[in-house]
Scaffold this motif. Structure first.
Motif, mmCIF file in Angstrom:
data_model
loop_
_atom_site.group_PDB
_atom_site.id
_atom_site.type_symbol
_atom_site.label_atom_id
_atom_site.label_comp_id
_atom_site.label_asym_id
_atom_site.label_seq_id
_atom_site.Cartn_x
_atom_site.Cartn_y
_atom_site.Cartn_z
ATOM 1 N N SER A 153 44.150 -1.332 -50.145
ATOM 2 C CA SER A 153 43.971 -1.794 -48.762
ATOM 3 C C SER A 153 43.513 -0.652 -47.866
ATOM 4 C CB SER A 153 45.282 -2.382 -48.227
ATOM 5 O OG SER A 153 45.674 -3.512 -48.972
ATOM 6 N N LYS B 296 50.946 -1.661 -46.892
ATOM 7 C CA LYS B 296 49.870 -2.130 -47.755
ATOM 8 C C LYS B 296 49.644 -1.134 -48.889
ATOM 9 C CE LYS B 296 49.026 -5.704 -45.116
ATOM 10 N NZ LYS B 296 49.252 -7.098 -45.571
ATOM 11 N N SER B 297 48.787 -1.506 -49.853
ATOM 12 C CA SER B 297 48.520 -0.663 -51.016
ATOM 13 C C SER B 297 47.416 0.342 -50.719
ATOM 14 C CB SER B 297 48.105 -1.531 -52.205
ATOM 15 O OG SER B 297 46.857 -2.153 -51.950
ATOM 16 N N PHE C 221 46.810 -6.280 -39.874
ATOM 17 C CA PHE C 221 45.823 -5.745 -40.811
ATOM 18 C C PHE C 221 44.477 -6.443 -40.639
ATOM 19 C CE2 PHE C 221 43.782 -5.628 -45.038
ATOM 20 C CZ PHE C 221 43.701 -4.247 -45.205
#
Length: 397
Positions: free
Chosen positions: A45, A41-42, A97
């Motif tokens: 996130s 994820k970034s 997530f």
């Protein structure tokens, strides 16, 4: 003769606080890397994972403060510690997530309950003449957890894996529960419980809580993004050394600062502490070596530890014992809101301007925190009323 501070219950509170914050800071330091590296994820996130945790703690603080002022505080400590343990156990099942987001909200709720309950009981047990010193020593439990949590967490995550880290966090939360049961809390007056009105905010501490909100906006740049910053600079182990220096500085400085504050040197010590904190944040934005990170960690540890302890002492001494729960929940509610908002805003700044400018903007936010402290407390009067509930004044020289 000084009032007795080192009772068995006070030492149990410090120890329980250490194990709770050990697991908390371990997860806080590692989860951003887990989300980015393992879940792909970034950084936004990663910021969301930290933000929803604070949202959970904020929800809990709306209710726990009034409960602490209305019901048996020892029973609430038992309930909070059990829920905190359950939250740590559930990390083994959070494989996606989305499930991790839901768990972080629940874990945040239990954390909000635990921190408010422990702080309220500590403030009740510490003698009024030694509030600053007592709160400073209580803060060493958090500081030691801040030292060892990220250091151990990053080491285990890098060398063994995330599940082993979850195991240690769970064991730590179990020890929090066991040691918390040793705390003896004075029974509340039943008549006071019946007459007390339900309220979610304590008006007497709103100004100091707003200052803590601004402090948290700047502080979350360290708690949320330091590990990602060092990783982006190809110095992943620098984060561990930073937190080591940061925590050691807090452990040493907090009790000393508390004693000075109790001797009516509040204005001077808070002003110097803010200056040290801002300098440390600016140095962090220019850091490029292990030495730079260690020096920045020392300055930030002294600065943040001193400022936070002093603000917390002012907050605690602004109300009497029957309102400590609501006062603590109000203060931490503002502080957590600052971290939640800061994690989102600073996460966006990282993507737009980079880590270094994010830290520089954080130093400006901390300056505004000091500016409002100056306007609310230093400029208005040379005497700061820090014990309204007990009718005593304390000079802020």
């Amino acid at each position: 003769m000084e009032d007795k501070l080192w009772t068995n219950s006070f030492m149990a509170l410090i120890t329980a606080s250490f194990f709770m914050f050990f697991s908390y800071y371990m997860l806080m330091a590692v989860l951003p890397m887990y989300v980015v590296d393992i879940m792909n994820k970034s950084s936004i996130s990663a910021g969301i994972i930290l933000t929803v945790f604070i949202i959970g703690s904020t929800i809990a603080r709306f209710f726990i403060g009034n409960c602490l002022d209305s019901f048996d505080r020892r029973i609430l400590l038992l309930i909070s510690s059990i829920l905190f343990l359950i939250a740590n156990l559930l990390y083994y099942g959070a494989q996606t997530f989305e499930s991790l987001l839901l768990l972080r909200i629940f874990h945040g709720c239990t954390y909000g309950m635990m921190t408010t309950t422990l702080s309220t009981i500590t403030a009740e047990l510490v003698p009024s003449s030694r509030k600053g010193e007592g709160i400073g020593y209580y803060g060493t439990g958090m500081s030691l957890g801040m030292v060892l949590g990220p250091f151990v967490g990053l080491y285990i995550f890098s060398n063994f894996g995330v599940h082993e880290m979850f195991l240690i966090a769970t064991v730590s939360s179990f020890l929090t529960f066991l040691i918390g049961m040793l705390v003896q809390v004075p029974r509340m007056n039943k008549e006071g419980k019946i007459k007390r009105k339900i309220k979610f905010f304590e008006r007497a501490v709103l100004k100091i809580s707003f200052i803590a909100f601004l402090l948290a906006l700047g502080y979350c740049s360290i708690s949320s993004f330091l590990s990602l910053y060092t990783e982006a600079m190809d110095e992943p182990h620098a984060g561990g050394y930073f937190f080591l220096c940061y925590g050691v500085a807090m452990i040493i400085s907090r009790p000393v600062i508390g004693k000075i504050f109790d001797k009516a040197q509040g204005k001077k010590i808070i002003t110097v502490s803010y200056f040290v904190y801002i300098c440390g944040m600016l140095l962090l934005s220019y850091s490029s070596s292990y030495v730079d990170f260690c020096i920045a960690g020392l300055l930030l540890g002294i600065g943040f530890g001193s400022v936070f302890s002093c603000l917390q002492t002012i907050m605690v001494n602004s109300v009497n014992s029957s309102a400590l729960g609501t006062a603590n929940s109000t203060y931490y509610l503002f502080f957590d809101s600052g971290i939640a908002l800061g994690s989102c805003l600073l996460g966006l700044l990282v993507n737009i301007l980079g880590f270094q400018w994010m830290f520089r903007i954080s130093s400006l936010i901390i300056f505004y925190s000091f500016l409002f402290f100056y306007l609310f407390f230093i400029r208005q009067t040379n005497v700061l009323r820090i014990n309204k509930g007990k009718g005593r004044d304390s000079s802020l020289n």
